[in-house]
Design a protein around this motif. Sequence first.
Motif, mmCIF file in Angstrom:
data_model
loop_
_atom_site.group_PDB
_atom_site.id
_atom_site.type_symbol
_atom_site.label_atom_id
_atom_site.label_comp_id
_atom_site.label_asym_id
_atom_site.label_seq_id
_atom_site.Cartn_x
_atom_site.Cartn_y
_atom_site.Cartn_z
ATOM 1 N N LEU A 138 -14.357 -11.737 -1.931
ATOM 2 C CA LEU A 138 -14.874 -10.837 -0.904
ATOM 3 C C LEU A 138 -16.394 -10.739 -0.989
ATOM 4 O O LEU A 138 -17.088 -10.701 0.036
ATOM 5 C CB LEU A 138 -14.247 -9.451 -1.055
ATOM 6 C CG LEU A 138 -12.714 -9.380 -0.947
ATOM 7 C CD1 LEU A 138 -12.250 -7.928 -1.016
ATOM 8 C CD2 LEU A 138 -12.222 -10.043 0.319
ATOM 9 N N GLN A 139 -16.919 -10.704 -2.216
ATOM 10 C CA GLN A 139 -18.371 -10.663 -2.411
ATOM 11 C C GLN A 139 -19.027 -11.932 -1.872
ATOM 12 O O GLN A 139 -20.060 -11.878 -1.195
ATOM 13 C CB GLN A 139 -18.694 -10.504 -3.896
ATOM 14 C CG GLN A 139 -20.180 -10.540 -4.237
ATOM 15 C CD GLN A 139 -20.914 -9.285 -3.836
ATOM 16 O OE1 GLN A 139 -20.653 -8.219 -4.373
ATOM 17 N NE2 GLN A 139 -21.845 -9.405 -2.895
ATOM 18 N N LEU A 184 -16.971 -10.129 9.190
ATOM 19 C CA LEU A 184 -16.697 -9.797 7.793
ATOM 20 C C LEU A 184 -15.300 -9.188 7.656
ATOM 21 O O LEU A 184 -14.552 -9.524 6.729
ATOM 22 C CB LEU A 184 -17.747 -8.821 7.272
ATOM 23 C CG LEU A 184 -17.590 -8.395 5.810
ATOM 24 C CD1 LEU A 184 -17.843 -9.581 4.881
ATOM 25 C CD2 LEU A 184 -18.552 -7.258 5.465
ATOM 26 N N LYS A 219 -12.193 -9.287 -5.611
ATOM 27 C CA LYS A 219 -13.609 -8.940 -5.438
ATOM 28 C C LYS A 219 -14.551 -10.147 -5.404
ATOM 29 O O LYS A 219 -15.452 -10.193 -4.556
ATOM 30 C CB LYS A 219 -14.043 -7.944 -6.512
ATOM 31 C CG LYS A 219 -13.503 -6.545 -6.272
ATOM 32 C CD LYS A 219 -13.973 -5.563 -7.339
ATOM 33 C CE LYS A 219 -13.452 -4.158 -7.031
ATOM 34 N NZ LYS A 219 -13.841 -3.182 -8.067
ATOM 35 N N SER A 254 -7.795 -11.948 1.689
ATOM 36 C CA SER A 254 -6.916 -11.077 0.902
ATOM 37 C C SER A 254 -5.468 -11.075 1.414
ATOM 38 O O SER A 254 -4.642 -10.312 0.919
ATOM 39 C CB SER A 254 -7.451 -9.642 0.922
ATOM 40 O OG SER A 254 -7.368 -9.092 2.230
ATOM 41 N N GLU A 294 -12.754 -11.900 7.934
ATOM 42 C CA GLU A 294 -12.782 -12.786 6.764
ATOM 43 C C GLU A 294 -12.147 -12.121 5.544
ATOM 44 O O GLU A 294 -11.407 -12.753 4.791
ATOM 45 C CB GLU A 294 -14.224 -13.202 6.482
ATOM 46 C CG GLU A 294 -14.377 -14.305 5.438
ATOM 47 C CD GLU A 294 -13.880 -15.656 5.918
ATOM 48 O OE1 GLU A 294 -14.027 -16.631 5.171
ATOM 49 O OE2 GLU A 294 -13.317 -15.748 7.027
ATOM 50 N N TRP A 295 -12.429 -10.847 5.335
ATOM 51 C CA TRP A 295 -11.831 -10.134 4.209
ATOM 52 C C TRP A 295 -10.318 -10.040 4.363
ATOM 53 O O TRP A 295 -9.575 -10.173 3.391
ATOM 54 C CB TRP A 295 -12.444 -8.738 4.083
ATOM 55 C CG TRP A 295 -13.729 -8.738 3.329
ATOM 56 C CD1 TRP A 295 -14.581 -9.785 3.156
ATOM 57 C CD2 TRP A 295 -14.313 -7.641 2.632
ATOM 58 N NE1 TRP A 295 -15.681 -9.401 2.407
ATOM 59 C CE2 TRP A 295 -15.533 -8.101 2.070
ATOM 60 C CE3 TRP A 295 -13.943 -6.310 2.443
ATOM 61 C CZ2 TRP A 295 -16.368 -7.267 1.324
ATOM 62 C CZ3 TRP A 295 -14.764 -5.478 1.702
ATOM 63 C CH2 TRP A 295 -15.967 -5.953 1.143
ATOM 64 N N SER A 296 -9.865 -9.813 5.580
ATOM 65 C CA SER A 296 -8.425 -9.750 5.822
ATOM 66 C C SER A 296 -7.773 -11.105 5.533
ATOM 67 O O SER A 296 -6.711 -11.179 4.911
ATOM 68 C CB SER A 296 -8.160 -9.324 7.262
ATOM 69 O OG SER A 296 -6.778 -9.228 7.508
ATOM 70 N N SER A 332 -19.147 -11.832 1.820
ATOM 71 C CA SER A 332 -20.164 -10.879 2.238
ATOM 72 C C SER A 332 -21.560 -11.480 2.113
ATOM 73 O O SER A 332 -22.404 -11.307 3.003
ATOM 74 C CB SER A 332 -20.050 -9.605 1.390
ATOM 75 O OG SER A 332 -20.956 -8.629 1.812
ATOM 76 N N VAL A 350 -10.362 -1.572 -4.481
ATOM 77 C CA VAL A 350 -10.192 -2.977 -4.124
ATOM 78 C C VAL A 350 -9.698 -3.746 -5.346
ATOM 79 O O VAL A 350 -10.287 -3.642 -6.427
ATOM 80 C CB VAL A 350 -11.522 -3.578 -3.623
ATOM 81 C CG1 VAL A 350 -11.374 -5.070 -3.338
ATOM 82 C CG2 VAL A 350 -11.999 -2.834 -2.379
#
Length: 336
Positions: free
Chosen positions: A258-259, A50, A255, A58, A53-55, A262, A250
């Motif tokens: 990212l959601q 996670l 968002k 974004s 993936e977020w990095s 997740s 954030v």
Amino acid sequence: MNISQSAKRTALFIGLLAGISLYAGAQSVVLQMGASVPVNSPWDLGMKKLAAEWSRLSNGRVKLVFQKSVANASQDEIIQKLNFSLDGALLETSGLFYLDKDLFMLAMPSVIRNDAEFAAAIKAIRPIIQQKIGAKYEVLNIGQGGWVYLFSNKALVKPADLVDMRIGVNRDQDILIKQLQGIGTRTVKSDSASFLLQFNSNAIDVAYTSPLLVATLWSQLKRSVTHISAFRLSPFFGAIVFNKRAWDRVPADLKPALQAASDRITLEIAADAIKLETDAIATMKKQGLLVPSLTEAEHKAWNELFTGPKMKVLMAEWFSPDFVRIVYQAVENERK
């Protein structure tokens, strides 16, 4: 100073401000996370995935950093830190109880009996949870991490077999303790650190726990634990939770992506955990763990024991009536 020089300086100043603004907007949001999970477990690997993936999504603007100081912390300790030094955490079933005790209804025996019922219940309660704790916390996902079974030193075929047996229950789960005492068991306060000693010293006869925990201690438990229940009692689950002030940092435009990441990774963690659990049970069975054979009537009797009319009355006393109604309605619709 002539007009031309003044205009140039003004343009330079505006450009500098724009550059500063652009630089500030590109700054990383670093979120300090807490997760007390076994190294290289599905939860550990999933949270690392996670973070990566977020990095990626974004472009490095949102980073998850895991604090080593909470790697072995209790759920209570993680939540205390979540209110001060941590921005987010991976909380498991008992930890979510501290956020809102209604969530523990999902972990009560026989309320939820399969993966589809769990998914239906989570979908139904999400708006309620958001309304209840949304001012302080952002719950990104609630995901399944396997199932809880009864492990015992004799076969449990019918509910009467459980009467007068000493069952180890987490010392913080008062509601579950009351329910088990109500059906005739003798509860002994226990936790993952003590139940091995309790089983091997004959202080308990039954443990209400995850096969993955038993599997890690199987070489030391197999002389004392002879049976696993033929039915799953309840789901083991967890959630990715942020405190509100951190989630508000954030960028809003990031968002949704990212959601979505997740959501996807939470499902992957669940699938990996359930596979690992299935493999662990198979391995223990090869090494002597027994599963009693139950008739359809005996299965029904166990479910009635935990969710019959008397228990439904108690559920409405222990948990918010609206929450109870919505959970039961969701699982009953799934069973039709």
